[in-house]
Design an enzyme around this catalytic site. Structure first.
Site, PDB file in Angstrom:
ATOM      1  N   ARG A   1      35.691  -3.059  12.947  1.00 23.09           N
ATOM      2  CA  ARG A   1      36.021  -4.168  13.328  1.00 23.09           C
ATOM      3  C   ARG A   1      35.194  -4.279  15.149  1.00 23.09           C
ATOM      4  O   ARG A   1      34.105  -3.593  15.542  1.00 23.09           O
ATOM      5  CB  ARG A   1      36.983  -3.666  14.692  1.00 23.09           C
ATOM      6  CG  ARG A   1      38.177  -2.913  13.070  1.00 23.09           C
ATOM      7  CD  ARG A   1      39.433  -2.790  14.433  1.00 23.09           C
ATOM      8  NE  ARG A   1      39.947  -1.872  13.075  1.00 23.09           N
ATOM      9  CZ  ARG A   1      41.542  -1.352  12.946  1.00 23.09           C
ATOM     10  NH1 ARG A   1      42.128  -2.631  14.048  1.00 23.09           N
ATOM     11  NH2 ARG A   1      42.417  -1.046  12.000  1.00 23.09           N
TER      12      ARG A   1
ATOM     13  N   HIS B   1      31.579  -3.578  19.485  1.00 18.05           N
ATOM     14  CA  HIS B   1      32.187  -2.580  17.759  1.00 18.05           C
ATOM     15  C   HIS B   1      32.575  -1.545  17.665  1.00 18.05           C
ATOM     16  O   HIS B   1      31.843  -0.959  18.210  1.00 18.05           O
ATOM     17  CB  HIS B   1      31.325  -3.152  16.461  1.00 18.05           C
ATOM     18  CG  HIS B   1      30.251  -2.589  16.634  1.00 18.05           C
ATOM     19  ND1 HIS B   1      30.133  -2.120  15.876  1.00 18.05           N
ATOM     20  CD2 HIS B   1      28.501  -3.059  16.487  1.00 18.05           C
ATOM     21  CE1 HIS B   1      28.548  -1.098  15.204  1.00 18.05           C
ATOM     22  NE2 HIS B   1      27.502  -2.327  16.654  1.00 18.05           N
ATOM     23  N   CYS B   2      33.717  -1.170  16.446  1.00 22.11           N
ATOM     24  CA  CYS B   2      33.650   0.245  16.055  1.00 22.11           C
ATOM     25  C   CYS B   2      32.252   0.472  15.082  1.00 22.11           C
ATOM     26  O   CYS B   2      31.608  -0.960  14.108  1.00 22.11           O
ATOM     27  CB  CYS B   2      34.615   0.539  15.960  1.00 22.11           C
ATOM     28  SG  CYS B   2      35.865   0.015  15.598  1.00 22.11           S
ATOM     29  N   ILE B   3      33.508   1.084  13.517  1.00 16.67           N
ATOM     30  CA  ILE B   3      33.025   1.212  12.802  1.00 16.67           C
ATOM     31  C   ILE B   3      33.093   0.167  11.963  1.00 16.67           C
ATOM     32  O   ILE B   3      32.626  -0.544  11.087  1.00 16.67           O
ATOM     33  CB  ILE B   3      33.191   2.457  11.867  1.00 16.67           C
ATOM     34  CG1 ILE B   3      32.571   3.806  12.516  1.00 16.67           C
ATOM     35  CG2 ILE B   3      32.896   3.067   9.993  1.00 16.67           C
ATOM     36  CD1 ILE B   3      32.918   5.246  12.306  1.00 16.67           C
TER      37      ILE B   3
END
Length: 116
Positions: free
Chosen positions: A34, A30-32
């Site tokens: 998504r 995951h990113c910030i």
């Protein structure tokens, strides 16, 4: 005022089912905002059903990733999602002890640097 933490277990289960289930997921990160899935077969993902889920803001596909946009709750959802994926759970078990050793060592190194 403390921020209320929502239970994201059901959303994690629903997302997993709609990306084709555990057997269709090679990996997820995951990113910030998504969840970034690496799927074996993107045609098994049901984009319309995913977008209809409360809490899902959209879908994007980029760089061999099937991205489920969930906003700032991404980390909470990820924490509920990874135990549902046997390959992710095994990976976390291996990484966690190593991360704790590094964290301990870093604190000790920091303390020693102050003393010197």
């Amino acid at each position: 005022m403390a921020k209320e933490k929502r239970d994201y277990k059901q959303l994690a289960e629903d997302i997993l089912a709609r990306v084709g289930g555990q057997e269709n997921v090679e990996n997820v990160i995951h990113c910030i905002t998504r969840l970034r899935f690496y799927l074996k077969d993107t045609s098994k993902a049901d984009q319309d059903a995913l977008e209809d889920l409360p809490g899902v803001m959209g879908i994007a596909e980029s760089n061999d990733q099937y991205q489920v946009i969930v906003g700032q709750a991404v980390e909470d959802i990820y924490e509920e999602l990874t135990p549902l994926l046997s390959n992710q759970a095994d990976e976390k078990k291996q990484i966690l002890p190593q991360a704790l050793r590094i964290k301990k060592r870093s604190k000790i190194n920091y303390a020693m640097s102050i003393i010197r």
